[in-house]
Enzyme design. Structure first.
Site, mmCIF file in Angstrom:
data_model
loop_
_atom_site.group_PDB
_atom_site.id
_atom_site.type_symbol
_atom_site.label_atom_id
_atom_site.label_comp_id
_atom_site.label_asym_id
_atom_site.label_seq_id
_atom_site.Cartn_x
_atom_site.Cartn_y
_atom_site.Cartn_z
ATOM 1 N N ASP A 227 8.663 22.084 3.842
ATOM 2 C CA ASP A 227 9.201 21.911 5.190
ATOM 3 C C ASP A 227 10.620 21.389 5.069
ATOM 4 O O ASP A 227 10.867 20.424 4.330
ATOM 5 C CB ASP A 227 8.366 20.902 5.987
ATOM 6 N N ASP B 98 -1.125 26.243 16.720
ATOM 7 C CA ASP B 98 -1.119 24.787 16.591
ATOM 8 C C ASP B 98 -1.991 24.236 17.701
ATOM 9 O O ASP B 98 -1.721 24.442 18.884
ATOM 10 C CB ASP B 98 0.303 24.251 16.690
#
EC number: 5.3.1.16
Length: 244
Positions: free
Chosen positions: A10, A129
C-alpha cells in the site's frame, strides 16, 4: 487447487505503508514500495497486490512510481486505488499489471463499471469493502468512508454485469490482525460463481489455513499485508502452509 497469496504493498506519498481499518492518518511506514514488492517477489510470491492509497482517498496519485514498480517486477500485479473512469482505467492497464481492482466506481457508477467489465473481462476485479451496520452487510466507498448500499444487491448487479472476481474486505478487520471474517467469505461464495479473494484480518498461518478451507466454495486467494510486515510469519512459511 491451493490458495493464492497476494502480499500487499500500500502506497502513500511515495512510501509503502499499512493502515489500520483503512483510516487515513493511521499509516505505519515501511519504506520503498519498489523494495517491498521486490522482496515479496524474491520470497516466492506469484502475485503482488499494489494499492495507490492517495488515489483511493482522492488526495493525489503515485501512478508514475507504481508503473515503474510494475515494470521492475516479473510477477503478476493486481493494481488498485482511484480507478474511476476510462482515463484512469486505461492508464492502470497500460502499466502492464495483470488486473486492476475497481472499488468506489463499482459502487458509485454502475453503468461505467458495467461497460468496463464488458470491455476488459477478467482483467478487472471488483473490490467489495464491507462493514456490518445494524446487522446488515453494507458496501463502502471513497476510502471506506461513504455507504454504498446493501452488499447482496450490489453483488447481484455485478454478477449480472459479468464480474468474474471479487476482492472482499471486511473493513472492521483490515490491518487489525484480528482474524478474517470467514462467515462473510462463505456467504459471498454461496451467492456468486465468481472467484473470491479474501482481504483483511489475517494474522496467523492458521488464519490462512482457515481461508484455504473455503477454496472448494470459491475462495481463490488471500491478500496479506500487516501480518507479513509485522513479522507474524514469513511469506515462504505462508506459501508452504497453503500449498499442501
Amino acid at each position: 487447487m491451493s490458495l493464492v497469496l497476494l502480499p500487499a504493498v500500500d502506497v502513500v506519498n511515495g512510501e509503502a505503508v499499512r493502515l489500520v481499518q483503512g483510516e487515513a492518518g493511521s499509516e505505519t511506514g515501511y519504506g520503498s514500495p519498489r523494495d517491498a514488492a521486490l522482496a515479496w517477489q524474491n520470497d516466492g510470491a506469484e502475485w503482488v497486490h499494489l494499492v495507490d492509497l492517495d488515489a483511493a482517498f482522492g488526495r493525489g496519485s503515485n501512478s508514475e512510481l507504481l508503473a515503474g514498480v510494475i515494470g521492475d517486477l516479473t510477477v503478476k500485479v493486481e493494481l488498485s486505488g482511484g480507478i474511476r473512469d476510462d482515463a484512469s482505467l486505461e492508464a492502470a492497464l497500460a502499466t502492464g499489471c495483470a488486473r486492476v481492482n475497481l472499488g468506489t466506481a463499482a459502487i458509485e457508477d454502475p453503468e461505467w463499471c458495467a461497460r468496463a467489465l464488458a470491455k476488459y473481462g477478467d482483467k478487472i476485479a471488483v473490490g467489495l469493502d464491507v462493514r456490518l451496520v445494524d446487522g446488515q452487510y453494507r458496501t463502502r466507498g471513497r476510502g471506506w468512508v461513504t455507504d454504498g448500499g446493501d452488499l447482496w444487491e450490489t453483488l447481484a448487479r455485478l454478477d449480472r454485469d459479468g464480474c468474474t472476481r471479487y476482492v472482499v474486505t471486511d473493513v472492521s478487520k483490515d490491518g487489525t490482525l484480528t482474524g478474517p471474517n470467514l462467515e462473510l467469505l462463505s456467504q459471498v461464495c454461496a451467492v456468486t460463481d465468481a472467484h473470491v479473494v479474501a482481504s483483511g484480518g489475517v494474522s496467523t498461518i492458521e488464519d490462512l489455513l482457515a481461508i484455504s478451507s473455503l477454496v472448494d466454495q470459491g475462495v481463490e486467494g488471500a491478500i496479506v499485508g500487516k501480518a507479513l510486515y509485522a513479522g507474524r510469519f514469513t511469506l515462504p512459511e505462508a506459501l508452504a502452509a497453503v500449498s499442501g
